[in-house]
Motif scaffolding. Sequence first.
Motif, PDB file in Angstrom:
ATOM      1  N   VAL A  51      -6.015   8.907   2.460  1.00  0.00           N
ATOM      2  CA  VAL A  51      -7.282   8.183   2.428  1.00  0.00           C
ATOM      3  C   VAL A  51      -7.310   7.164   1.287  1.00  0.00           C
ATOM      4  CG1 VAL A  51      -8.606   9.995   3.564  1.00  0.00           C
ATOM      5  CG2 VAL A  51      -8.346  10.036   1.080  1.00  0.00           C
ATOM      6  N   GLU A  52      -6.512   7.400   0.245  1.00  0.00           N
ATOM      7  CA  GLU A  52      -6.450   6.464  -0.872  1.00  0.00           C
ATOM      8  C   GLU A  52      -5.758   5.162  -0.507  1.00  0.00           C
ATOM      9  OE1 GLU A  52      -7.105  10.519  -2.176  1.00  0.00           O
ATOM     10  OE2 GLU A  52      -5.456   9.638  -0.999  1.00  0.00           O
ATOM     11  N   ASP A  53      -5.157   5.104   0.686  1.00  0.00           N
ATOM     12  CA  ASP A  53      -4.441   3.903   1.131  1.00  0.00           C
ATOM     13  C   ASP A  53      -5.335   2.916   1.870  1.00  0.00           C
ATOM     14  OD1 ASP A  53      -1.920   4.792   0.183  1.00  0.00           O
ATOM     15  OD2 ASP A  53      -1.650   6.009   1.996  1.00  0.00           O
ATOM     16  N   ALA A  54      -6.638   3.139   1.867  1.00  0.00           N
ATOM     17  CA  ALA A  54      -7.531   2.311   2.683  1.00  0.00           C
ATOM     18  C   ALA A  54      -7.407   0.825   2.351  1.00  0.00           C
ATOM     19  CB  ALA A  54      -8.975   2.772   2.521  1.00  0.00           C
ATOM     20  N   LYS A  55      -7.399   0.454   1.071  1.00  0.00           N
ATOM     21  CA  LYS A  55      -7.316  -0.962   0.714  1.00  0.00           C
ATOM     22  C   LYS A  55      -5.952  -1.544   1.080  1.00  0.00           C
ATOM     23  CE  LYS A  55      -8.007  -4.394  -2.919  1.00  0.00           C
ATOM     24  NZ  LYS A  55      -6.831  -5.177  -2.433  1.00  0.00           N
ATOM     25  N   ALA A  56      -4.882  -0.793   0.805  1.00  0.00           N
ATOM     26  CA  ALA A  56      -3.544  -1.276   1.144  1.00  0.00           C
ATOM     27  C   ALA A  56      -3.400  -1.471   2.645  1.00  0.00           C
ATOM     28  CB  ALA A  56      -2.492  -0.301   0.624  1.00  0.00           C
ATOM     29  N   ALA A  57      -4.001  -0.572   3.432  1.00  0.00           N
ATOM     30  CA  ALA A  57      -3.957  -0.698   4.885  1.00  0.00           C
ATOM     31  C   ALA A  57      -4.741  -1.915   5.355  1.00  0.00           C
ATOM     32  CB  ALA A  57      -4.492   0.574   5.534  1.00  0.00           C
ATOM     33  N   ALA A  58      -5.906  -2.160   4.749  1.00  0.00           N
ATOM     34  CA  ALA A  58      -6.699  -3.338   5.113  1.00  0.00           C
ATOM     35  C   ALA A  58      -5.931  -4.612   4.786  1.00  0.00           C
ATOM     36  CB  ALA A  58      -8.034  -3.315   4.384  1.00  0.00           C
ATOM     37  N   ASP A  59      -5.281  -4.654   3.635  1.00  0.00           N
ATOM     38  CA  ASP A  59      -4.495  -5.837   3.261  1.00  0.00           C
ATOM     39  C   ASP A  59      -3.370  -6.082   4.269  1.00  0.00           C
ATOM     40  OD1 ASP A  59      -6.074  -6.157   1.032  1.00  0.00           O
ATOM     41  OD2 ASP A  59      -4.647  -5.229  -0.353  1.00  0.00           O
ATOM     42  N   LEU A  60      -2.706  -5.007   4.692  1.00  0.00           N
ATOM     43  CA  LEU A  60      -1.637  -5.146   5.687  1.00  0.00           C
ATOM     44  C   LEU A  60      -2.179  -5.665   7.010  1.00  0.00           C
ATOM     45  CD1 LEU A  60       1.118  -4.706   7.001  1.00  0.00           C
ATOM     46  CD2 LEU A  60       0.557  -2.265   7.205  1.00  0.00           C
ATOM     47  N   LEU A  61      -3.254  -5.064   7.498  1.00  0.00           N
ATOM     48  CA  LEU A  61      -3.809  -5.474   8.785  1.00  0.00           C
ATOM     49  C   LEU A  61      -4.287  -6.922   8.757  1.00  0.00           C
ATOM     50  CD1 LEU A  61      -5.670  -2.168   9.581  1.00  0.00           C
ATOM     51  CD2 LEU A  61      -3.839  -3.156  10.948  1.00  0.00           C
ATOM     52  N   ASN A  62      -4.844  -7.365   7.650  1.00  0.00           N
ATOM     53  CA  ASN A  62      -5.294  -8.753   7.543  1.00  0.00           C
ATOM     54  C   ASN A  62      -4.119  -9.713   7.491  1.00  0.00           C
ATOM     55  OD1 ASN A  62      -7.990  -8.005   7.622  1.00  0.00           O
ATOM     56  ND2 ASN A  62      -8.158  -7.810   5.404  1.00  0.00           N
ATOM     57  N   ALA A  63      -3.018  -9.319   6.865  1.00  0.00           N
ATOM     58  CA  ALA A  63      -1.811 -10.149   6.877  1.00  0.00           C
ATOM     59  C   ALA A  63      -1.259 -10.259   8.293  1.00  0.00           C
ATOM     60  CB  ALA A  63      -0.757  -9.553   5.940  1.00  0.00           C
ATOM     61  N   MET A  64      -1.304  -9.159   9.049  1.00  0.00           N
ATOM     62  CA  MET A  64      -0.869  -9.188  10.444  1.00  0.00           C
ATOM     63  C   MET A  64      -1.757 -10.099  11.278  1.00  0.00           C
ATOM     64  SD  MET A  64      -0.093  -5.091  10.771  1.00  0.00           S
ATOM     65  CE  MET A  64      -0.288  -5.105  12.549  1.00  0.00           C
ATOM     66  N   GLU A  65      -3.060 -10.038  11.039  1.00  0.00           N
ATOM     67  CA  GLU A  65      -4.008 -10.825  11.829  1.00  0.00           C
ATOM     68  C   GLU A  65      -3.788 -12.322  11.651  1.00  0.00           C
ATOM     69  OE1 GLU A  65      -7.016 -12.198  14.237  1.00  0.00           O
ATOM     70  OE2 GLU A  65      -5.976 -10.275  14.196  1.00  0.00           O
TER      71      GLU A  65
END
Length: 324
Positions: free
Chosen positions: A15-29
């Motif tokens: 759950v602590e990876d929420a920001k890192a996951a958002a950053d990854l998904l936005n880079a993909m988008e």
Amino acid sequence: MYENSSSLSWRPLAVEDAKAAADLLNAMETVDGIGDYYTEEDTLQELVDPYAELERASLAAFDGDVMVGYMKANYQPGAEEVHQVYLDGGVHPAYRRRGIGTALLTAGVAAAKELHERYHPALKLVVDAKRGEHIPGVAELFRAHGFTPARYFQHLEHPLGDAVPGAAIPGGLRVEPWSEQNDDDFRTVRNESFQDHWGTAPMPVDSWRSNVTNHTFQPAVSFLLREVATGVPVGMLVTKSWEADTAATGIRDANFFIMRTLREHRSRGEARALVGHALRAAAAQGYSRASVRVDSASAAGAVGVYEEAGFTLKMRLVRWALEV
């Protein structure tokens, strides 16, 4: 083990990876353009999903502190006959073609099998993943792992404004906005109407709250259709909106996340009335656009309902499936 990726570290999501996951998904988008931006709150909501077991059924790749790829598997709590496990994930555009996607998909299939053996071993297992049809390399990756296209979904959009159609509510029915009092009626219609819908299972209360009525839910643009004489709920439309999409694009989108009517109430104009009512509400509340993603082979004819209301096709997504 992973081509050109020996410097990466690998571990389950937390759950602590929420920001890192958002950053990854936005880079993909920014490269894939499927219309999905994320905030940290959005990804946290997905990480705490009650049917995503992160330690057992997820994997993420990191280059230092930067997440460069991940996969997450979700099981169905109430599966009948067929148990579909859904895989989510992706790879940062700068790290593609290095074997990371292959490693993640291989791990995802293994995780799906483990979840299946744990929860529904007597049923048939189908592993599913949905991806934009236009993203390079996706078809080759899934086909190499034995997946085949099982379904196509259309992403449709409506410009609102003066294009909003009129649609009278059929006699004997009334429209209600969502409230705490009728929330379970929404879920009941969803579950009963999806009994003949491909790839779905009943949604329990905890899943409904986590995936539907969460922070992205828009109650003022979500409506229930009820029989006046009997009080029975016969249709529903749930709208969601993502702040990250608005911030990135400047467009405030009303996404018609779920729209269903009971089977015996189809082809009577109820669905058209619900969509028209929600479009007018969205326009009145300042939304810039409405959108929806619809199964192209919907038995309820949903694509035609939306097209008649003025929605147009913008993109197709593929539902890849592996029967195990």
